[in-house]
Write a protein that holds these residues in place. Structure first.
Motif, PDB file in Angstrom:
ATOM      1  N   LEU A  38       0.817  -1.200   0.000  1.00 59.42           N
ATOM      2  CA  LEU A  38       0.000   0.000   0.000  1.00 59.42           C
ATOM      3  C   LEU A  38       0.858   1.261   0.000  1.00 59.42           C
ATOM      4  O   LEU A  38       0.512   2.253  -0.622  1.00 59.42           O
ATOM      5  CB  LEU A  38      -0.920  -0.021   1.238  1.00 59.42           C
ATOM      6  N   PHE A  39       2.008   1.207   0.659  1.00 61.04           N
ATOM      7  CA  PHE A  39       2.871   2.378   0.770  1.00 61.04           C
ATOM      8  C   PHE A  39       4.176   2.215  -0.019  1.00 61.04           C
ATOM      9  O   PHE A  39       5.221   2.699   0.369  1.00 61.04           O
ATOM     10  CB  PHE A  39       3.185   2.654   2.247  1.00 61.04           C
ATOM     11  N   GLY A  40       4.119   1.505  -1.140  1.00 61.65           N
ATOM     12  CA  GLY A  40       5.304   1.322  -1.976  1.00 61.65           C
ATOM     13  C   GLY A  40       5.864  -0.088  -1.855  1.00 61.65           C
ATOM     14  O   GLY A  40       5.215  -0.997  -1.354  1.00 61.65           O
ATOM     15  N   ARG A  41       7.084  -0.250  -2.343  1.00 60.13           N
ATOM     16  CA  ARG A  41       7.736  -1.570  -2.324  1.00 60.13           C
ATOM     17  C   ARG A  41       8.307  -1.843  -0.936  1.00 60.13           C
ATOM     18  O   ARG A  41       8.861  -0.973  -0.304  1.00 60.13           O
ATOM     19  CB  ARG A  41       8.842  -1.623  -3.373  1.00 60.13           C
ATOM     20  N   ARG A  42       8.158  -3.062  -0.508  1.00 60.10           N
ATOM     21  CA  ARG A  42       8.727  -3.451   0.783  1.00 60.10           C
ATOM     22  C   ARG A  42       9.418  -4.800   0.630  1.00 60.10           C
ATOM     23  O   ARG A  42       9.121  -5.571  -0.262  1.00 60.10           O
ATOM     24  CB  ARG A  42       7.661  -3.504   1.868  1.00 60.10           C
ATOM     25  N   GLU A  43      10.354  -5.021   1.525  1.00 61.65           N
ATOM     26  CA  GLU A  43      11.129  -6.254   1.512  1.00 61.65           C
ATOM     27  C   GLU A  43      10.966  -6.934   2.855  1.00 61.65           C
ATOM     28  O   GLU A  43      11.137  -6.316   3.896  1.00 61.65           O
ATOM     29  CB  GLU A  43      12.593  -5.908   1.263  1.00 61.65           C
ATOM     30  N   GLN A  44      10.606  -8.208   2.834  1.00 62.69           N
ATOM     31  CA  GLN A  44      10.492  -8.933   4.095  1.00 62.69           C
ATOM     32  C   GLN A  44      11.839  -9.563   4.429  1.00 62.69           C
ATOM     33  O   GLN A  44      12.695  -9.718   3.567  1.00 62.69           O
ATOM     34  CB  GLN A  44       9.417  -9.999   4.005  1.00 62.69           C
ATOM     35  N   GLU A  45      12.012  -9.892   5.667  1.00 61.00           N
ATOM     36  CA  GLU A  45      13.244 -10.550   6.082  1.00 61.00           C
ATOM     37  C   GLU A  45      13.101 -12.048   5.857  1.00 61.00           C
ATOM     38  O   GLU A  45      12.056 -12.628   6.159  1.00 61.00           O
ATOM     39  CB  GLU A  45      13.527 -10.259   7.557  1.00 61.00           C
ATOM     40  N   ILE A  46      14.154 -12.651   5.302  1.00 58.29           N
ATOM     41  CA  ILE A  46      14.167 -14.093   5.062  1.00 58.29           C
ATOM     42  C   ILE A  46      15.429 -14.655   5.691  1.00 58.29           C
ATOM     43  O   ILE A  46      16.533 -14.190   5.402  1.00 58.29           O
ATOM     44  CB  ILE A  46      14.096 -14.413   3.561  1.00 58.29           C
ATOM     45  N   ASP A  47      15.266 -15.662   6.531  1.00 61.40           N
ATOM     46  CA  ASP A  47      16.388 -16.270   7.245  1.00 61.40           C
ATOM     47  C   ASP A  47      16.793 -17.566   6.552  1.00 61.40           C
ATOM     48  O   ASP A  47      16.259 -18.630   6.833  1.00 61.40           O
ATOM     49  CB  ASP A  47      15.987 -16.539   8.699  1.00 61.40           C
ATOM     50  N   LEU A  48      17.742 -17.467   5.600  1.00 68.03           N
ATOM     51  CA  LEU A  48      18.323 -18.661   5.005  1.00 68.03           C
ATOM     52  C   LEU A  48      19.531 -19.058   5.839  1.00 68.03           C
ATOM     53  O   LEU A  48      20.243 -18.202   6.360  1.00 68.03           O
ATOM     54  CB  LEU A  48      18.757 -18.399   3.556  1.00 68.03           C
ATOM     55  N   ASP A  49      19.755 -20.333   5.962  1.00 67.35           N
ATOM     56  CA  ASP A  49      20.869 -20.840   6.758  1.00 67.35           C
ATOM     57  C   ASP A  49      21.752 -21.751   5.921  1.00 67.35           C
ATOM     58  O   ASP A  49      21.263 -22.673   5.265  1.00 67.35           O
ATOM     59  CB  ASP A  49      20.353 -21.620   7.979  1.00 67.35           C
ATOM     60  N   ALA A  50      23.051 -21.491   5.954  1.00 67.66           N
ATOM     61  CA  ALA A  50      24.035 -22.337   5.293  1.00 67.66           C
ATOM     62  C   ALA A  50      24.555 -23.357   6.299  1.00 67.66           C
ATOM     63  O   ALA A  50      24.785 -23.020   7.460  1.00 67.66           O
ATOM     64  CB  ALA A  50      25.185 -21.486   4.767  1.00 67.66           C
ATOM     65  N   SER A  51      24.736 -24.578   5.833  1.00 67.67           N
ATOM     66  CA  SER A  51      25.284 -25.643   6.675  1.00 67.67           C
ATOM     67  C   SER A  51      26.285 -26.451   5.862  1.00 67.67           C
ATOM     68  O   SER A  51      26.187 -26.513   4.636  1.00 67.67           O
ATOM     69  CB  SER A  51      24.174 -26.590   7.153  1.00 67.67           C
ATOM     70  N   ALA A  52      27.217 -27.073   6.547  1.00 68.19           N
ATOM     71  CA  ALA A  52      28.157 -28.010   5.925  1.00 68.19           C
ATOM     72  C   ALA A  52      28.119 -29.298   6.739  1.00 68.19           C
ATOM     73  O   ALA A  52      28.367 -29.286   7.946  1.00 68.19           O
ATOM     74  CB  ALA A  52      29.572 -27.443   5.913  1.00 68.19           C
ATOM     75  N   VAL A  53      27.782 -30.392   6.070  1.00 65.24           N
ATOM     76  CA  VAL A  53      27.751 -31.696   6.723  1.00 65.24           C
ATOM     77  C   VAL A  53      29.013 -32.444   6.290  1.00 65.24           C
ATOM     78  O   VAL A  53      29.279 -32.580   5.098  1.00 65.24           O
ATOM     79  CB  VAL A  53      26.484 -32.493   6.350  1.00 65.24           C
ATOM     80  N   LEU A  54      29.789 -32.897   7.264  1.00 64.31           N
ATOM     81  CA  LEU A  54      31.042 -33.604   7.000  1.00 64.31           C
ATOM     82  C   LEU A  54      30.779 -35.099   7.037  1.00 64.31           C
ATOM     83  O   LEU A  54      30.174 -35.606   7.993  1.00 64.31           O
ATOM     84  CB  LEU A  54      32.100 -33.242   8.046  1.00 64.31           C
ATOM     85  N   PHE A  55      31.257 -35.790   5.988  1.00 63.74           N
ATOM     86  CA  PHE A  55      31.016 -37.222   5.854  1.00 63.74           C
ATOM     87  C   PHE A  55      32.316 -38.004   5.838  1.00 63.74           C
ATOM     88  O   PHE A  55      33.298 -37.584   5.221  1.00 63.74           O
ATOM     89  CB  PHE A  55      30.260 -37.527   4.554  1.00 63.74           C
ATOM     90  N   ALA A  56      32.293 -39.162   6.489  1.00 66.20           N
ATOM     91  CA  ALA A  56      33.326 -40.181   6.341  1.00 66.20           C
ATOM     92  C   ALA A  56      32.670 -41.246   5.468  1.00 66.20           C
ATOM     93  O   ALA A  56      31.765 -41.940   5.925  1.00 66.20           O
ATOM     94  CB  ALA A  56      33.736 -40.750   7.693  1.00 66.20           C
ATOM     95  N   ASP A  57      33.066 -41.291   4.215  1.00 61.12           N
ATOM     96  CA  ASP A  57      32.391 -42.097   3.197  1.00 61.12           C
ATOM     97  C   ASP A  57      30.932 -41.635   3.124  1.00 61.12           C
ATOM     98  O   ASP A  57      30.678 -40.492   2.833  1.00 61.12           O
ATOM     99  CB  ASP A  57      32.548 -43.589   3.464  1.00 61.12           C
ATOM    100  N   ASP A  58      29.977 -42.484   3.458  1.00 61.13           N
ATOM    101  CA  ASP A  58      28.577 -42.063   3.381  1.00 61.13           C
ATOM    102  C   ASP A  58      27.950 -41.861   4.762  1.00 61.13           C
ATOM    103  O   ASP A  58      26.740 -41.808   4.899  1.00 61.13           O
ATOM    104  CB  ASP A  58      27.761 -43.069   2.563  1.00 61.13           C
TER     105      ASP A  58
END
Length: 190
Positions: A38-58
């Motif tokens: 209604l009052f122009g363009r707005r941007e919502q906050e988005i919480d993306l999270d990066a992760s790293a999973v360490l594997f020994a074989d599978d």
């Protein structure tokens, strides 16, 4: 020189002048889609999270994410949680000291998930990139395109190949708010 990766593409992680890289940074960046209001363009906050999973074989043996910022052996470190995506450049980063990763770790799988449950339809300009931390040179970039009705993505993996390391772009959409939710999708790419 950066390589723009496509899904399934693999690159070797050697320095351009020869030799192995020591520390790499997997950076994740994104912006929220701007909505007309209604009052122009707005941007919502988005919480993306990066992760790293360490594997020994599978077999998963460790994980680095916003609640466990450093791997048990200290070779992988998350720089901290960004809950909005505001700003330019990498919004979250995971540093990997390839020379310190224990020999039993065969691969690291990088994921991104929307902790707050928004779908990638609400995200734009999302990317992951691999950077040589010593020079600041971007080695590879993978654009997280598609804007689909999913809340997560298995982005890429870094894996041992002979005496060195390679990176593979995965780009597999998934659903889940945490890396634990993504384990079945990750298993398909080991």
């Amino acid at each position: 020189m950066s390589v723009s990766l496509v899904k399934g593409q693999r690159i070797s992680l050697e320095k351009s002048g020869g030799g192995e890289l020591s520390v790499v940074r997997m950076g994740l960046g994104w912006d929220a889609v701007k909505r007309r209001g209604l009052f122009g363009r707005r941007e919502q906050e988005i919480d993306l999270d990066a992760s790293a999973v360490l594997f020994a074989d599978d077999r998963p043996v460790d994980v680095v994410f916003f609640q466990h910022l450093t791997s048990d052996d200290g070779s992988v470190r998350h720089t901290g949680d960004n809950r909005t995506g505001a700003g330019s450049g990498d919004d979250e980063s995971i540093l990997v000291d390839l020379q310190r990763v224990p020999v039993h770790i065969s691969q690291l799988v990088f994921t991104v998930n929307s902790f707050t449950g928004q779908t990638f339809q609400e995200v734009e300009n999302a990317f992951c990139r691999l950077v040589d931390e010593s020079s600041g040179e971007e080695l590879a970039r993978y654009t997280l395109t598609g804007g689909g009705n999913y809340t997560a993505q298995v982005m890429a993996k870094v894996y041992r190949h002979g005496d060195g390391w390679k990176m593979a772009a995965i780009g597999e959409p998934a659903s889940g708010r945490t890396f634990q939710d993504l384990m079945p999708a990750i298993a398909a790419h080991l």
